[in-house]
Design a protein around this motif. Structure first.
Motif, PDB file in Angstrom:
ATOM      1  N   ASN A  17      -8.899  -0.600  -7.295  1.00 10.33           N
ATOM      2  CA  ASN A  17      -8.142  -0.263  -8.503  1.00 10.33           C
ATOM      3  C   ASN A  17      -8.435   1.182  -8.905  1.00 10.33           C
ATOM      4  O   ASN A  17      -9.233   1.442  -9.810  1.00 10.33           O
ATOM      5  CB  ASN A  17      -8.501  -1.223  -9.644  1.00 10.33           C
ATOM      6  CG  ASN A  17      -8.153  -2.655  -9.311  1.00 10.33           C
ATOM      7  OD1 ASN A  17      -6.990  -3.008  -9.161  1.00 10.33           O
ATOM      8  ND2 ASN A  17      -9.176  -3.489  -9.174  1.00 10.33           N
TER       9      ASN A  17
ATOM     10  N   SER B  77       0.447   0.679  -5.548  1.00 10.00           N
ATOM     11  CA  SER B  77       1.762   0.164  -5.929  1.00 10.00           C
ATOM     12  C   SER B  77       2.410  -0.704  -4.863  1.00 10.00           C
ATOM     13  O   SER B  77       3.484  -1.258  -5.089  1.00 10.00           O
ATOM     14  CB  SER B  77       2.701   1.330  -6.285  1.00 10.00           C
ATOM     15  OG  SER B  77       2.926   2.154  -5.143  1.00 10.00           O
ATOM     16  N   ASP B  78       1.811  -0.820  -3.669  1.00  8.88           N
ATOM     17  CA  ASP B  78       2.388  -1.695  -2.645  1.00  8.88           C
ATOM     18  C   ASP B  78       1.288  -2.406  -1.873  1.00  8.88           C
ATOM     19  O   ASP B  78       0.114  -2.024  -1.927  1.00  8.88           O
ATOM     20  CB  ASP B  78       3.315  -0.921  -1.699  1.00  8.88           C
ATOM     21  CG  ASP B  78       2.580   0.117  -0.878  1.00  8.88           C
ATOM     22  OD1 ASP B  78       1.799  -0.270   0.019  1.00  8.88           O
ATOM     23  OD2 ASP B  78       2.772   1.321  -1.119  1.00  8.88           O
TER      24      ASP B  78
ATOM     25  N   LYS C 177      -0.933   6.143  -6.198  1.00  9.92           N
ATOM     26  CA  LYS C 177       0.305   5.496  -5.745  1.00  9.92           C
ATOM     27  C   LYS C 177       0.033   4.367  -4.752  1.00  9.92           C
ATOM     28  O   LYS C 177       0.831   3.429  -4.631  1.00  9.92           O
ATOM     29  CB  LYS C 177       1.234   6.538  -5.123  1.00  9.92           C
ATOM     30  CG  LYS C 177       2.607   6.004  -4.741  1.00  9.92           C
ATOM     31  CD  LYS C 177       3.494   7.104  -4.191  1.00  9.92           C
ATOM     32  CE  LYS C 177       4.857   6.553  -3.779  1.00  9.92           C
ATOM     33  NZ  LYS C 177       5.738   7.614  -3.241  1.00  9.92           N
ATOM     34  N   GLN C 178      -1.092   4.445  -4.026  1.00  6.62           N
ATOM     35  CA  GLN C 178      -1.378   3.431  -3.017  1.00  6.62           C
ATOM     36  C   GLN C 178      -1.487   2.032  -3.622  1.00  6.62           C
ATOM     37  O   GLN C 178      -1.248   1.032  -2.944  1.00  6.62           O
ATOM     38  CB  GLN C 178      -2.675   3.770  -2.265  1.00  6.62           C
ATOM     39  CG  GLN C 178      -2.669   5.100  -1.549  1.00  6.62           C
ATOM     40  CD  GLN C 178      -1.436   5.320  -0.705  1.00  6.62           C
ATOM     41  OE1 GLN C 178      -1.091   4.491   0.143  1.00  6.62           O
ATOM     42  NE2 GLN C 178      -0.740   6.412  -0.958  1.00  6.62           N
TER      43      GLN C 178
ATOM     44  N   LYS D 220      -2.632  -1.275  -1.191  1.00  7.19           N
ATOM     45  CA  LYS D 220      -3.700  -2.060  -1.827  1.00  7.19           C
ATOM     46  C   LYS D 220      -4.734  -2.511  -0.804  1.00  7.19           C
ATOM     47  O   LYS D 220      -5.939  -2.496  -1.075  1.00  7.19           O
ATOM     48  CB  LYS D 220      -3.094  -3.264  -2.539  1.00  7.19           C
ATOM     49  CG  LYS D 220      -2.341  -2.934  -3.824  1.00  7.19           C
ATOM     50  CD  LYS D 220      -1.758  -4.192  -4.443  1.00  7.19           C
ATOM     51  CE  LYS D 220      -1.003  -3.857  -5.721  1.00  7.19           C
ATOM     52  NZ  LYS D 220      -0.373  -5.063  -6.327  1.00  7.19           N
TER      53      LYS D 220
END
Length: 281
Positions: A255, A240-241, A237-238, A245
């Motif tokens: 990634n 996704s923002d 989930k990290q 990232k």
């Protein structure tokens, strides 16, 4: 005779205190230990990993508490004894940890890891034959791409006899090659890319290993399956923002993808690298 008010209130106060204690115990998330392979200093590892582990832990409903092995061999001893609940180690650490304790890889970066042998740009070494009989710097005996796989390839495939010297971290390797303490040194593509441009531009890659699945974040099998799944989902989930990232980039996992031992690390068992392992007693 009347009972003093204080005596009447004492059981009530005790019950209130007990309920408060139980509530706090229920509310406190379970704590799990995490050991990160010390490729860098403890200060750098803490600065890079702590914000990410805090965010992942909050998302998964657990507390992830870092441990700091002083050296890569100390890290290996720790996970071979099954001490940390979670580990982040190199690809062959995944093999060693699976065999000994059954650690389960959860996530890894999608980009393959390659070991590299670097020399000073414009220096005296321009081919592998110039390294025959030379002292070569490596971070640690069992650093996968930077040392273990690299030494096996140099000895078995390239028929090159060298004298390995272990200088503890990737940073030490690059610095000591730059200042001329060693004619060459082992690293990996990820840590080489991390170097300041002023250092990286003075080094060149002389030799590179085939790619392999990179460092996994893995769980000891005693960690409940539900927790493992939540941790995996939280890592993914990290990406996704923007904040997540940035944190993933700091730990060289920009990634993240779900890891699978059989697909990603099982093939490494066929490389017959065990004879090059050096384990502390």
């Amino acid at each position: 005779m009347r009972t003093p008010l204080r005596s009447l209130l004492r059981p009530v106060c005790g019950l209130v205190l007990l309920l408060a204690t139980l509530k706090a115990a229920v509310a406190a998330p379970p704590t799990y230990s995490v050991a990160i392979v010390p490729q860098f200093s403890a200060q750098q590892i803490h600065a890079e990993w702590q914000p990410l582990l805090k965010r992942v832990g909050d998302e998964a409903g657990v507390k992830l508490e870092m441990r700091f092995p002083s050296t890569i061999p100390a890290f290996e001893t720790s996970f071979l004894q099954g001490e940390p609940d979670f580990i982040f180690g190199n690809p062959y650490h995944a093999v060693m940890a699976r065999r000994k304790q059954g650690y389960i890889p959860l996530v890894r970066d999608e980009k393959l890891l390659t070991g590299i042998l670097v020399v000073a740009k414009d220096g005296p070494v321009s081919s592998l034959k110039h390294l025959a009989g030379q002292k070569i710097a490596f971070p640690a005996p069992n650093a996968f791409g930077a040392s273990l796989y690299m030494r096996a390839l140099l000895i078995e495939k390239e028929q090159l006899r060298i004298e390995p010297v272990y200088v503890k971290t990737h940073g030490n390797v690059y610095r000591q090659v730059l200042v001329g303490d060693f004619v060459a040194g082992g690293g990996v593509n990820q840590t080489f890319a991390d170097l300041p441009a002023v250092m990286r531009d003075k080094l060149q890659v002389l030799y590179e290993t085939p790619g392999a699945a990179p460092h996994p974040f893995a769980a000891h099998p005693r960690v409940p399956d539900g927790v493992r799944k939540r941790i995996t989902a939280a890592f993914l989930k990290q990406a996704s923002d923007a904040e997540g990232k940035a944190l993933l980039k700091d730990v060289r996992m920009p990634n993240p993808v779900a890891a699978d031992y059989g697909r990603d690390y099982g093939p490494l068992e066929k490389l017959r690298l065990d004879k090059y392992l050096v384990l502390e007693e």
